[in-house]
Design an enzyme around this catalytic site. Sequence first.
Site, PDB file in Angstrom:
ATOM      1  N   GLY A  33       0.812  -1.215   0.000  1.00 41.64           N
ATOM      2  CA  GLY A  33       0.000   0.000   0.000  1.00 41.64           C
ATOM      3  C   GLY A  33       0.847   1.266   0.000  1.00 41.64           C
ATOM      4  O   GLY A  33       0.496   2.265  -0.639  1.00 41.64           O
ATOM      5  N   ASN A 111      -7.736   3.603   9.042  1.00 40.01           N
ATOM      6  CA  ASN A 111      -7.100   2.445   9.660  1.00 40.01           C
ATOM      7  C   ASN A 111      -7.195   2.435  11.181  1.00 40.01           C
ATOM      8  O   ASN A 111      -6.995   1.410  11.803  1.00 40.01           O
ATOM      9  CB  ASN A 111      -5.623   2.353   9.246  1.00 40.01           C
ATOM     10  CG  ASN A 111      -4.902   3.664   9.334  1.00 40.01           C
ATOM     11  OD1 ASN A 111      -5.321   4.653   8.735  1.00 40.01           O
ATOM     12  ND2 ASN A 111      -3.820   3.696  10.073  1.00 40.01           N
ATOM     13  N   GLN A 139      -7.527  -0.360   3.770  1.00 39.16           N
ATOM     14  CA  GLN A 139      -8.347  -0.948   4.840  1.00 39.16           C
ATOM     15  C   GLN A 139      -9.709  -1.422   4.330  1.00 39.16           C
ATOM     16  O   GLN A 139     -10.353  -2.245   4.975  1.00 39.16           O
ATOM     17  CB  GLN A 139      -8.580   0.089   5.949  1.00 39.16           C
ATOM     18  CG  GLN A 139      -7.321   0.446   6.700  1.00 39.16           C
ATOM     19  CD  GLN A 139      -6.864  -0.633   7.658  1.00 39.16           C
ATOM     20  OE1 GLN A 139      -7.667  -1.433   8.143  1.00 39.16           O
ATOM     21  NE2 GLN A 139      -5.577  -0.685   7.926  1.00 39.16           N
ATOM     22  N   SER A 159      -3.696  -3.470  -0.451  1.00 35.78           N
ATOM     23  CA  SER A 159      -2.561  -4.224   0.078  1.00 35.78           C
ATOM     24  C   SER A 159      -3.035  -5.612   0.505  1.00 35.78           C
ATOM     25  O   SER A 159      -4.089  -5.739   1.141  1.00 35.78           O
ATOM     26  CB  SER A 159      -1.990  -3.462   1.271  1.00 35.78           C
ATOM     27  OG  SER A 159      -0.879  -4.121   1.786  1.00 35.78           O
ATOM     28  N   THR A 197      11.555  -6.953 -10.545  1.00 42.53           N
ATOM     29  CA  THR A 197      11.099  -8.341 -10.646  1.00 42.53           C
ATOM     30  C   THR A 197       9.841  -8.534  -9.820  1.00 42.53           C
ATOM     31  O   THR A 197       9.776  -8.106  -8.665  1.00 42.53           O
ATOM     32  CB  THR A 197      12.213  -9.290 -10.141  1.00 42.53           C
ATOM     33  OG1 THR A 197      13.374  -9.027 -10.928  1.00 42.53           O
ATOM     34  CG2 THR A 197      11.812 -10.745 -10.267  1.00 42.53           C
ATOM     35  N   CYS A 285       0.005   0.694  12.756  1.00 41.94           N
ATOM     36  CA  CYS A 285       1.154   1.031  11.905  1.00 41.94           C
ATOM     37  C   CYS A 285       2.184   1.866  12.640  1.00 41.94           C
ATOM     38  O   CYS A 285       3.309   1.997  12.202  1.00 41.94           O
ATOM     39  CB  CYS A 285       0.686   1.814  10.683  1.00 41.94           C
ATOM     40  SG  CYS A 285      -0.459   0.894   9.686  1.00 41.94           S
TER      41      CYS A 285
HETATM   42  N1  PLP Z   1      -2.768   2.888   3.950  1.00 38.24           N
HETATM   43  C1  PLP Z   1      -3.487   2.450   4.993  1.00 38.24           C
HETATM   44  C2  PLP Z   1      -4.845   3.012   5.244  1.00 38.24           C
HETATM   45  C3  PLP Z   1      -2.955   1.466   5.848  1.00 38.24           C
HETATM   46  O1  PLP Z   1      -3.668   1.036   6.887  1.00 38.24           O
HETATM   47  C4  PLP Z   1      -1.661   0.950   5.575  1.00 38.24           C
HETATM   48  C5  PLP Z   1      -1.063  -0.063   6.456  1.00 38.24           C
HETATM   49  O2  PLP Z   1      -1.574  -0.474   7.424  1.00 38.24           O
HETATM   50  C6  PLP Z   1      -0.973   1.436   4.450  1.00 38.24           C
HETATM   51  C7  PLP Z   1      -1.545   2.415   3.668  1.00 38.24           C
HETATM   52  C8  PLP Z   1       0.381   0.905   4.091  1.00 38.24           C
HETATM   53  O3  PLP Z   1       0.234  -0.336   3.468  1.00 38.24           O
HETATM   54  P1  PLP Z   1       1.469  -1.375   3.407  1.00 38.24           P
HETATM   55  O4  PLP Z   1       1.713  -1.806   4.818  1.00 38.24           O
HETATM   56  O5  PLP Z   1       0.998  -2.479   2.530  1.00 38.24           O
HETATM   57  O6  PLP Z   1       2.620  -0.633   2.821  1.00 38.24           O
END
Ligand code: PLP
Length: 340
Positions: A33, A111, A139, A159, A197, A285
Amino acid sequence: MTRRLPRAFFRTERIAVLFDSVAPEEICFTGGGTESDNWALCGAIRLTGKRRIITTRIEHHAVLHTCEYLERQGIEVVRLDVDRDGILSPEAVERAISPDTALVSVMAANNEIGTIQPIREIGTLCRKHGVLFHTDAVQAYGHIPLDVEEMQIDLLSASAHKLHGPKGVGLLYIRRCVDLPPLLFGGGQEDGKRSGTLNTAGIVGFGAAAAQAREHLEENMQSIAALRDEMIRRVLAEIPGTSLTGDPVRRLPGNIHLRFENVKGRELLHLLDRCGICASTGSACSAESMEPSHVLSALGLSRLEADSSLRLTLSEETTREELSRTLDALKQAVDALSWL
Ligand code: PLP
């Protein structure tokens, strides 16, 4: 000698991850993501040559930190406020759109607090004004219905690991008529759109997880939301001084975000952990950060209220018995901590 895999090699996976009304060529696999968000924002600026991005205060750092980077390059970033439940008003988006706007980027669902934004209304406004619209659906994808055509979305990030797929693989949906320049240059994979890749195992896993999520979307949404609502009702009724953060209805089926008066979320977390229950104080996160979450601050919550927050996440594997056990553990933990 290495041989480049034909794009069609991942056709099955592309079809599995497709949203309603998307063609396989409109899906590009990425490293997750974060990469998809970076690509959408930086690409829109390069594609349009315009100098303004409109977003919200409650986006994930993958969007907010990219905006900070772009600001350092002289791009104007407008960060819109949300209301006390975390909802963005489409009228605020329309007021912020100017002739120099390259992109509007609004997350589909938050999130931390699970709030679902009025994506269809915002998409319609952007199309009306000829402005590109990106949504970070990391999310939301696989948890609620997303129709990029109907919602008039030009770019969408998702993601795999948010729907029980492998970590380190994501996608960017790029509407066919949007000629987004690459973020990564190199071997010309993904029709030259995203070099590097391809993560074969990750993409196959993403495809499998997405196919499962699509097949069970409706039933999962209903059963998880029913458990969520029952749990929220019981917590609010049985534990004095608790409140719900975020919109009670327009929220992800699996999100419960609570505040406990005079109890620190971090301490609750430790007591729950001892009972084998995993929760989160704010955003998973950035759980190591001691700063109050930017999302909770944007809702107008005080530091004390932000510190008293706890987030529980439910999935299709969560059972009623687990929730009852969690409620009992929460009651005991709140009792113990209030007494201290
Ligand atoms: N955007 C949102 C709303 C997220 O909750 C997250 C990760 O939790 C991301 C972006 C980042 O995604 P990734 O962990 O796959 O890089």
